[in-house]
Design a protein around this motif. Structure first.
Motif, mmCIF file in Angstrom:
data_model
loop_
_atom_site.group_PDB
_atom_site.id
_atom_site.type_symbol
_atom_site.label_atom_id
_atom_site.label_comp_id
_atom_site.label_asym_id
_atom_site.label_seq_id
_atom_site.Cartn_x
_atom_site.Cartn_y
_atom_site.Cartn_z
ATOM 1 N N ALA A 1 45.051 68.603 52.228
ATOM 2 C CA ALA A 1 44.862 67.478 53.152
ATOM 3 C C ALA A 1 44.177 68.029 54.408
ATOM 4 O O ALA A 1 44.303 69.220 54.720
ATOM 5 N N GLY A 2 43.458 67.148 55.130
ATOM 6 C CA GLY A 2 42.628 67.587 56.254
ATOM 7 C C GLY A 2 43.441 67.838 57.520
ATOM 8 O O GLY A 2 44.168 66.958 57.981
ATOM 9 N N VAL B 1 39.366 71.335 57.603
ATOM 10 C CA VAL B 1 39.645 71.180 59.035
ATOM 11 C C VAL B 1 38.592 70.259 59.648
ATOM 12 O O VAL B 1 37.401 70.383 59.338
ATOM 13 N N GLY B 2 39.043 69.349 60.513
ATOM 14 C CA GLY B 2 38.095 68.455 61.175
ATOM 15 C C GLY B 2 38.831 67.330 61.855
ATOM 16 O O GLY B 2 39.992 67.486 62.217
ATOM 17 N N ASN B 3 38.147 66.172 62.015
ATOM 18 C CA ASN B 3 38.865 65.016 62.527
ATOM 19 C C ASN B 3 39.337 64.193 61.329
ATOM 20 O O ASN B 3 39.164 64.596 60.183
ATOM 21 N N LYS B 4 39.929 62.991 61.621
ATOM 22 C CA LYS B 4 40.516 62.260 60.494
ATOM 23 C C LYS B 4 39.462 61.695 59.542
ATOM 24 O O LYS B 4 39.734 61.419 58.389
ATOM 25 N N GLU B 5 38.231 61.524 60.027
ATOM 26 C CA GLU B 5 37.192 60.914 59.189
ATOM 27 C C GLU B 5 36.415 61.943 58.357
ATOM 28 O O GLU B 5 36.065 61.688 57.223
ATOM 29 N N ALA B 6 36.151 63.101 58.943
ATOM 30 C CA ALA B 6 35.305 64.082 58.241
ATOM 31 C C ALA B 6 35.831 65.492 58.478
ATOM 32 O O ALA B 6 36.317 65.806 59.560
ATOM 33 N N PHE C 1 39.030 64.495 52.863
ATOM 34 C CA PHE C 1 40.443 64.567 52.489
ATOM 35 C C PHE C 1 41.276 63.541 53.258
ATOM 36 O O PHE C 1 40.889 63.115 54.353
ATOM 37 N N VAL C 2 42.460 63.225 52.715
ATOM 38 C CA VAL C 2 43.450 62.437 53.470
ATOM 39 C C VAL C 2 44.031 63.358 54.550
ATOM 40 O O VAL C 2 43.968 64.585 54.421
#
Ligand code: SAM
Length: 211
Positions: free
Chosen positions: A150-151, A173-178, A201-202
Motif C-alpha cells: 500500500a502507498g 511512496v508518494g501522495n494518496k493519488e500517485a 496503490f491504495v
C-alpha cells in the motif's frame, strides 16, 4: 488440466513480454491460482492484468505489480520476508510458493481471515496477523526482505530497522493519488534506493502511514 490453466499461462507470457525475467517468480505465478484469491464475482477476470476489488475498499494488486515487486526482492528459498498489506493473500502465496518464509500483516480483519483460510487450505508457509504493519513485526525481525503493498507518505524507519544487512525493501511512496515505487538495499545500516514510476496503490494507513 485445471480450470483457467490456459488463461494463467497467457498471463505469464504477458508478464514475460512486459519484462519480468525471474523464473522463480514466473514459475510461482504459474502455480498460484489467482482465481481463488479474487472475489468470486470477478472469477472470470482473475487472469486479466488488472487490480480487482476484494471488499473493505481494498484491491488485489495487478499481476504485473506483484511480479515486478516480487522480482525486486530477489526472492530465494528460505528467505524471510515481511509483507505489509495481506489483502487477498495472493502476494504472500506467490512468495511462499517460491519457498520464502512469509510473515504478513493486514489491518482489515475480514480480509485477514479470508486470506488465512486460503493459506491453510493450500498449506502455504505464511504467518499472518492483524494490526498496523507500519510498525513492522519485531518478534520475527530481522527480515531478508520487506514488501509494502500500500502507498506510504514516507519510508517508515521501523521497517528499515527490521531489515537485515543486505536486505531488500520494496515500498510505494508518494501522495494518496500517485506514488513511485522505491526499491532499496540496506547497506552499512542505510537504505540505498532506486525509484521506479508508474504504479498506483491504495493508501497505507497507520502510525507511520496516513491517518
Ligand atoms: N498484497 C495484497 C494482495 O496480494 O492482495 C494487496 C493488497 S492491497 C493493494 C493493500 C492492503 O494493505 C489492503 O488490504 C489494506 O487494508 C492494507 N493496509 C493498508 N495499511 C495497512 C497497515 N498499516 N497495516 C497493514 N495492512 C495495511
Amino acid at each position: 488440466m485445471g480450470r483457467f490453466d490456459t488463461e494463467r499461462k497467457e498471463l505469464i507470457e504477458l508478464l514475460r513480454s512486459k519484462g519480468i525475467t525471474d523464473e522463480n517468480v514466473l514459475t510461482a505465478m504459474m502455480k498460484v491460482e489467482r482465481h481463488l484469491f479474487v472475489d468470486q464475482m470477478f472469477i472470470n477476470r482473475a487472469y486479466e492484468d488488472n487490480a480487482l476489488p476484494i471488499g473493505s475498499e481494498q484491491t488485489i494488486s495487478q499481476p504485473y505489480t506483484v511480479a515486478f515487486m516480487t522480482q525486486a526482492l530477489r526472492p530465494k528459498k528460505e528467505m524471510k520476508v515481511l509483507e505489509i498489506g495481506t489483502g487477498s493473500g495472493y502476494q504472500a502465496a506467490v512468495l511462499a510458493t517460491i519457498g520464502c518464509r512469509v510473515f504478513t500483516i493486514e489491518r482489515h480483519l475480514s480480509l485477514l481471515n479470508s486470506a488465512r483460510k486460503l493459506f491453510d487450505v493450500q498449506q502455504l508457509r505464511v504467518a499472518a496477523k492483524g494490526g498496523d504493519g507500519t510498525v513492522g513485526w519485531s518478534e520475527h525481525a530481522p527480515y531478508d526482505a520487506i514488501i509494502v503493498t500500500a502507498g506510504a507518505p514516507s519510508i517508515p524507519d521501523a521497517l528499515v530497522n527490521q531489515l537485515n544487512e543486505g536486505g531488500r525493501l520494496a515500498i510505494p511512496v508518494g501522495n494518496k493519488e500517485a506514488q513511485q515505487l522505491i526499491v532499496g538495499t540496506k547497506i552499512s545500516g542505510k537504505l540505498q534506493t532506486e525509484v521506479i514510476d508508474g504504479f498506483k496503490f491504495v493508501p497505507l494507513i497507520g502510525k507511520n502511514g496516513w491517518n
